[in-house]
Design a protein around this motif. Structure first.
Motif, mmCIF file in Angstrom:
data_model
loop_
_atom_site.group_PDB
_atom_site.id
_atom_site.type_symbol
_atom_site.label_atom_id
_atom_site.label_comp_id
_atom_site.label_asym_id
_atom_site.label_seq_id
_atom_site.Cartn_x
_atom_site.Cartn_y
_atom_site.Cartn_z
ATOM 1 N N CYS A 68 0.904 -1.101 -0.076
ATOM 2 C CA CYS A 68 0.162 -0.026 -0.030
ATOM 3 C C CYS A 68 0.807 1.330 0.172
ATOM 4 C CB CYS A 68 -0.873 -0.091 1.372
ATOM 5 S SG CYS A 68 -2.495 0.017 1.123
ATOM 6 N N VAL A 69 0.325 2.242 -0.854
ATOM 7 C CA VAL A 69 0.964 3.488 -0.524
ATOM 8 C C VAL A 69 -0.270 4.635 -0.233
ATOM 9 C CG1 VAL A 69 3.111 3.299 -2.032
ATOM 10 C CG2 VAL A 69 0.822 4.120 -3.167
ATOM 11 N N TYR A 70 0.036 5.603 0.375
ATOM 12 C CA TYR A 70 -0.933 6.587 0.886
ATOM 13 C C TYR A 70 -0.672 7.773 0.126
ATOM 14 C CZ TYR A 70 -2.787 10.569 3.818
ATOM 15 O OH TYR A 70 -3.420 11.626 4.097
ATOM 16 N N LEU A 71 -1.586 8.654 -0.475
ATOM 17 C CA LEU A 71 -1.401 10.069 -1.204
ATOM 18 C C LEU A 71 -2.050 10.814 -0.655
ATOM 19 C CD1 LEU A 71 -3.504 10.692 -3.787
ATOM 20 C CD2 LEU A 71 -2.348 8.431 -4.619
ATOM 21 N N SER A 72 -1.820 12.237 -0.874
ATOM 22 C CA SER A 72 -2.814 13.256 -0.349
ATOM 23 C C SER A 72 -2.491 14.572 -1.199
ATOM 24 C CB SER A 72 -2.481 13.490 1.260
ATOM 25 O OG SER A 72 -2.968 14.705 1.608
ATOM 26 N N ILE A 73 -3.351 15.361 -1.496
ATOM 27 C CA ILE A 73 -3.336 16.485 -2.011
ATOM 28 C C ILE A 73 -3.635 17.762 -0.842
ATOM 29 C CG2 ILE A 73 -3.619 15.797 -4.350
ATOM 30 C CD1 ILE A 73 -6.208 17.156 -4.365
ATOM 31 N N SER A 74 -2.937 18.816 -0.974
ATOM 32 C CA SER A 74 -3.260 19.897 -0.121
ATOM 33 C C SER A 74 -4.442 20.755 -0.325
ATOM 34 C CB SER A 74 -2.039 20.949 -0.012
ATOM 35 O OG SER A 74 -0.786 20.362 0.363
ATOM 36 N N ASP A 75 -4.948 21.530 0.510
ATOM 37 C CA ASP A 75 -6.284 22.440 0.322
ATOM 38 C C ASP A 75 -5.839 23.119 -0.994
ATOM 39 O OD1 ASP A 75 -8.063 24.598 0.123
ATOM 40 O OD2 ASP A 75 -8.601 23.973 2.170
ATOM 41 N N VAL A 76 -6.620 22.988 -2.065
ATOM 42 C CA VAL A 76 -6.619 23.781 -3.228
ATOM 43 C C VAL A 76 -6.800 25.203 -3.125
ATOM 44 C CG1 VAL A 76 -7.040 21.529 -4.551
ATOM 45 C CG2 VAL A 76 -9.101 23.029 -4.122
ATOM 46 N N HIS A 86 2.957 18.998 -6.229
ATOM 47 C CA HIS A 86 3.491 18.505 -4.943
ATOM 48 C C HIS A 86 2.469 17.646 -4.057
ATOM 49 C CE1 HIS A 86 6.590 19.732 -2.048
ATOM 50 N NE2 HIS A 86 5.645 19.665 -1.039
ATOM 51 N N ILE A 87 2.521 16.386 -4.621
ATOM 52 C CA ILE A 87 1.546 15.461 -4.170
ATOM 53 C C ILE A 87 2.384 14.647 -3.071
ATOM 54 C CG2 ILE A 87 0.310 13.519 -4.764
ATOM 55 C CD1 ILE A 87 0.056 14.732 -7.708
ATOM 56 N N LEU A 88 1.786 14.509 -1.918
ATOM 57 C CA LEU A 88 2.475 13.811 -0.858
ATOM 58 C C LEU A 88 2.058 12.230 -1.276
ATOM 59 C CD1 LEU A 88 3.423 13.132 1.955
ATOM 60 C CD2 LEU A 88 1.234 13.408 2.846
ATOM 61 N N VAL A 89 3.167 11.370 -1.326
ATOM 62 C CA VAL A 89 2.977 10.071 -1.367
ATOM 63 C C VAL A 89 3.874 9.439 -0.487
ATOM 64 C CG1 VAL A 89 3.158 8.124 -2.916
ATOM 65 C CG2 VAL A 89 2.699 10.481 -3.747
ATOM 66 N N ARG A 90 3.507 8.267 0.092
ATOM 67 C CA ARG A 90 4.355 7.630 1.172
ATOM 68 C C ARG A 90 3.754 6.182 1.255
ATOM 69 N NH1 ARG A 90 2.703 11.407 5.404
ATOM 70 N NH2 ARG A 90 0.862 10.736 6.375
ATOM 71 N N THR A 91 4.859 5.335 1.594
ATOM 72 C CA THR A 91 4.292 3.801 1.875
ATOM 73 C C THR A 91 3.467 3.555 3.125
ATOM 74 O OG1 THR A 91 6.340 3.601 3.345
ATOM 75 C CG2 THR A 91 6.599 2.893 1.026
ATOM 76 N N ARG A 117 7.573 2.701 -7.831
ATOM 77 C CA ARG A 117 8.909 2.558 -7.196
ATOM 78 C C ARG A 117 8.668 2.451 -5.673
ATOM 79 N NH1 ARG A 117 11.547 6.291 -4.305
ATOM 80 N NH2 ARG A 117 10.156 8.199 -5.340
ATOM 81 N N LEU A 118 7.539 3.219 -4.893
ATOM 82 C CA LEU A 118 7.335 2.784 -3.638
ATOM 83 C C LEU A 118 6.835 1.404 -3.230
ATOM 84 C CD1 LEU A 118 6.119 6.457 -2.352
ATOM 85 C CD2 LEU A 118 8.285 5.385 -1.954
ATOM 86 N N LEU A 119 5.979 1.085 -4.164
ATOM 87 C CA LEU A 119 5.195 -0.220 -4.100
ATOM 88 C C LEU A 119 6.307 -1.331 -4.225
ATOM 89 C CD1 LEU A 119 1.753 0.069 -6.106
ATOM 90 C CD2 LEU A 119 2.198 -0.468 -3.471
ATOM 91 N N LYS A 120 7.017 -1.280 -5.166
ATOM 92 C CA LYS A 120 8.372 -2.147 -5.379
ATOM 93 C C LYS A 120 9.322 -2.227 -4.023
ATOM 94 C CE LYS A 120 12.113 -3.248 -8.153
ATOM 95 N NZ LYS A 120 13.079 -2.738 -9.242
ATOM 96 N N ASP A 121 9.506 -1.236 -3.456
ATOM 97 C CA ASP A 121 10.647 -0.998 -2.328
ATOM 98 C C ASP A 121 9.901 -1.102 -1.032
ATOM 99 O OD1 ASP A 121 12.567 -0.605 -4.230
ATOM 100 O OD2 ASP A 121 12.419 1.646 -4.004
ATOM 101 N N LEU A 122 8.622 -1.488 -0.878
ATOM 102 C CA LEU A 122 8.244 -1.739 0.567
ATOM 103 C C LEU A 122 8.850 -2.926 1.341
ATOM 104 C CD1 LEU A 122 4.223 -1.271 0.113
ATOM 105 C CD2 LEU A 122 5.738 0.073 1.790
ATOM 106 N N PRO A 123 9.035 -2.363 2.269
ATOM 107 C CA PRO A 123 9.710 -3.563 3.406
ATOM 108 C C PRO A 123 8.829 -4.496 3.946
ATOM 109 C CG PRO A 123 9.474 -1.687 4.630
ATOM 110 C CD PRO A 123 8.995 -1.199 3.082
#
Length: 124
Positions: A68-76, A86-91, A117-123
């Motif tokens: 899984c990855v999480y993504l978020s956009i700031s208040d437009v 500038h989209i936030l993405v993290r495992t 890339r993040l999905l591939k590198d998930l620990p």
């Protein structure tokens, strides 16, 4: 399904503001989420748990291996083009892990690459 060009029309767009979510943002959010669904379908991922907020949203993308990855956009309204540049993405361990891994930022054009890339590198 929404295409990247459908969303690019909102670059430098000034969204309405108020105590209720404006129709312009609702339309934009629907297009953005549809774009994410299409991106996920192309990559054999699943868009899960979309959290719609007042003028921003977050979501989780899950791979076929349940990574899984999480993504978020700031208040437009206050961060005008960050939804694009500038989209936030993290495992994340799962679709309820809002803390997850290290913050990464990407553009909408590079989002699929960053997610892959993040999905591939998930620990986990």
């Amino acid at each position: 399904m929404a295409k990247l060009n459908d969303l690019k029309k909102y670059i430098d767009y000034e969204f309405s503001s108020g105590c209720y979510t404006g129709e312009d943002y609702k339309s934009f959010q629907t297009k953005y989420i549809n774009y994410l669904k299409a991106m996920c379908k192309e990559n054999h991922w699943e868009l899960v748990k979309v959290g719609k907020n007042h003028y921003c949203f977050s979501a989780f993308i899950k791979s076929s291996e349940n990574k899984c990855v999480y993504l978020s956009i700031s208040d437009v309204r206050y961060f005008s083009n960050e939804w694009y540049s500038h989209i936030l993405v993290r495992t994340a361990k799962n679709e309820v892990d809002y803390r997850g891994g290290f913050n990464n930022y990407t553009t909408l054009e590079n989002l699929d690459y960053t997610v892959a890339r993040l999905l591939k590198d998930l620990p986990f």
